[in-house]
Write a protein that holds these residues in place. Structure first.
Motif, PDB file in Angstrom:
ATOM      1  N   ILE A  71       0.814  -1.220   0.000  1.00 19.59           N
ATOM      2  CA  ILE A  71       0.000   0.000   0.000  1.00 19.59           C
ATOM      3  C   ILE A  71       0.846   1.267   0.000  1.00 19.59           C
ATOM      4  CG2 ILE A  71      -0.264   0.038   2.517  1.00 19.59           C
ATOM      5  CD1 ILE A  71      -2.917   1.009  -0.129  1.00 19.59           C
ATOM      6  N   LEU A  72       1.928   1.298   0.773  1.00 15.40           N
ATOM      7  CA  LEU A  72       2.758   2.502   0.795  1.00 15.40           C
ATOM      8  C   LEU A  72       3.486   2.703  -0.532  1.00 15.40           C
ATOM      9  CD1 LEU A  72       4.335   2.635   4.382  1.00 15.40           C
ATOM     10  CD2 LEU A  72       2.467   3.994   3.433  1.00 15.40           C
ATOM     11  N   PHE A  73       3.762   1.627  -1.239  1.00 14.57           N
ATOM     12  CA  PHE A  73       4.394   1.763  -2.561  1.00 14.57           C
ATOM     13  C   PHE A  73       3.477   2.544  -3.492  1.00 14.57           C
ATOM     14  CE2 PHE A  73       4.865   0.289  -6.944  1.00 14.57           C
ATOM     15  CZ  PHE A  73       6.200   0.598  -7.172  1.00 14.57           C
ATOM     16  N   TRP A  74       2.180   2.197  -3.481  1.00 13.31           N
ATOM     17  CA  TRP A  74       1.230   2.841  -4.390  1.00 13.31           C
ATOM     18  C   TRP A  74       0.805   4.228  -3.914  1.00 13.31           C
ATOM     19  CZ3 TRP A  74       1.246   0.784  -8.902  1.00 13.31           C
ATOM     20  CH2 TRP A  74       1.450  -0.586  -9.054  1.00 13.31           C
ATOM     21  N   LEU A  75       0.711   4.404  -2.602  1.00 11.38           N
ATOM     22  CA  LEU A  75       0.236   5.688  -2.073  1.00 11.38           C
ATOM     23  C   LEU A  75       1.345   6.725  -1.925  1.00 11.38           C
ATOM     24  CD1 LEU A  75      -2.215   4.590   0.774  1.00 11.38           C
ATOM     25  CD2 LEU A  75      -2.781   5.354  -1.546  1.00 11.38           C
ATOM     26  N   TRP A  76       2.569   6.287  -1.787  1.00  9.27           N
ATOM     27  CA  TRP A  76       3.657   7.207  -1.448  1.00  9.27           C
ATOM     28  C   TRP A  76       4.873   7.066  -2.360  1.00  9.27           C
ATOM     29  CZ3 TRP A  76       7.697   5.795   2.690  1.00  9.27           C
ATOM     30  CH2 TRP A  76       8.640   6.831   2.819  1.00  9.27           C
ATOM     31  N   ILE A  77       5.514   5.902  -2.364  1.00  9.50           N
ATOM     32  CA  ILE A  77       6.814   5.771  -3.034  1.00  9.50           C
ATOM     33  C   ILE A  77       6.711   6.014  -4.537  1.00  9.50           C
ATOM     34  CG2 ILE A  77       8.727   4.205  -3.528  1.00  9.50           C
ATOM     35  CD1 ILE A  77       8.154   2.855  -0.815  1.00  9.50           C
ATOM     36  N   LEU A  78       5.831   5.287  -5.218  1.00  9.46           N
ATOM     37  CA  LEU A  78       5.718   5.443  -6.668  1.00  9.46           C
ATOM     38  C   LEU A  78       5.250   6.848  -7.067  1.00  9.46           C
ATOM     39  CD1 LEU A  78       6.013   4.199  -9.452  1.00  9.46           C
ATOM     40  CD2 LEU A  78       3.660   3.322  -9.237  1.00  9.46           C
TER      41      LEU A  78
END
Length: 296
Positions: A195-202
């Motif tokens: 979830i953090l990959f899609w909401l923040w990192i990417l």
């Protein structure tokens, strides 16, 4: 007329009005900003139809939190000091920008704006001078690498920059350790959920070039002189970008009179507009001008 003479020429009552801070203007702006960010976050989280298209607005709203963090270093977006401090620290987390450290880094930038040897934004290095260095700059890689090194150095107590006051070394060290702990938890969470990959990192990776280009326009192609109306650029742009950047496209105005809060910068522009030396009619025009200046 340089910025000092211009500010001195503004009537005292007008200067007092320009410096008036208010929680209402700041909170109204922040509420709309957070609402937009919350809407895009929710859309990605529940995967609404065409949700990947939300990655760009999500990324733009995240990376441009830099401009609120920047404003909070001046303690101007809100009248209440505690709101400035809380907002500055909170919005700095997703952009990996330790707020206490950044405050003194940024104040040194204001003192030595565009000075090749003293402005910490330049750190003894010129801005991109060829296509290779420009593309590397726009990728954000130098920023991410630089901030990781800064956090690790601060966490170990190796705080030796001349613009960082000794009385703040303990706070800067503690801040770095807390942030490193948070980022370690975020990385650990990726083993269980993306979830953090899609909401923040990417999103922040995708939109980093937009922020880098915006920041390059603030002082890029401006001469290394003391006059803030010349060493800083005001970019005439649309309301959406001014909203994202908390009116910081009025950047020469901000450097000329940094005590003026974001919502008063358009009024200050009425005083500066005939004296500005470095301006661009939009970021497209600036980009074209910068591209023409590059070595082949």
């Amino acid at each position: 007329m340089d910025h000092r003479a211009l500010i001195a020429a503004i009537p005292a009552q007008t200067k007092e009005q320009l410096q008036q801070r208010t929680d209402r203007a700041g909170l109204r702006h922040l509420t709309l900003y957070v609402a937009l960010l919350g809407a895009s976050t929710a859309g990605i989280a529940v995967q609404v139809p065409l949700w990947p298209m939300l990655l760009i607005p999500q990324g733009l709203l995240l990376v441009f939190l830099f401009t609120l963090s920047h404003e909070c270093t001046h303690k101007t977006p809100f009248k209440s000091g505690w709101i400035n401090e809380a907002a500055g620290h909170l919005v700095s987390v997703p952009i990996i920008l330790p707020f206490t450290w950044f405050r003194y880094f940024h104040l040194a930038h204001h003192k030595w704006t565009n000075h090749p040897g003293n402005d910490p934004e330049l750190a003894g290095k010129p801005r991109p001078e060829d296509w290779t260095s420009l593309l590397l700059y726009l990728s954000g890689w130098p920023y991410w690498l630089g901030m990781v090194k800064t956090l690790l150095r601060n966490a170990r107590g190796r705080i030796d920059a001349p613009y960082l006051p000794a009385r703040q070394h303990g706070a800067i060290r503690t801040e770095a350790r807390i942030l490193l702990g948070l980022y370690a938890l975020a990385i650990f969470s990726l083993f269980f959920t993306p979830i953090l990959f899609w909401l923040w990192i990417l999103p922040v990776l995708i939109c980093q070039p937009a922020l880098r280009l915006y920041l390059l326009a603030e002082h890029g192609l401006c001469p290394p002189v003391a006059n803030m109306l010349e060493n800083s650029r005001t970019t005439f742009t649309n309301r959406m970008i001014r909203f994202l950047a908390w009116n910081m496209p009025y950047h020469a105005e901000h450097h000329a009179f940094p005590n003026v809060p974001f919502h008063q910068l358009p009024a200050l522009h009425n005083w500066t507009q005939t004296h500005l030396k470095s301006t661009s009619n939009g970021y497209t025009e600036f980009t074209k001008d910068y591209a023409r200046s590059l070595n082949s």
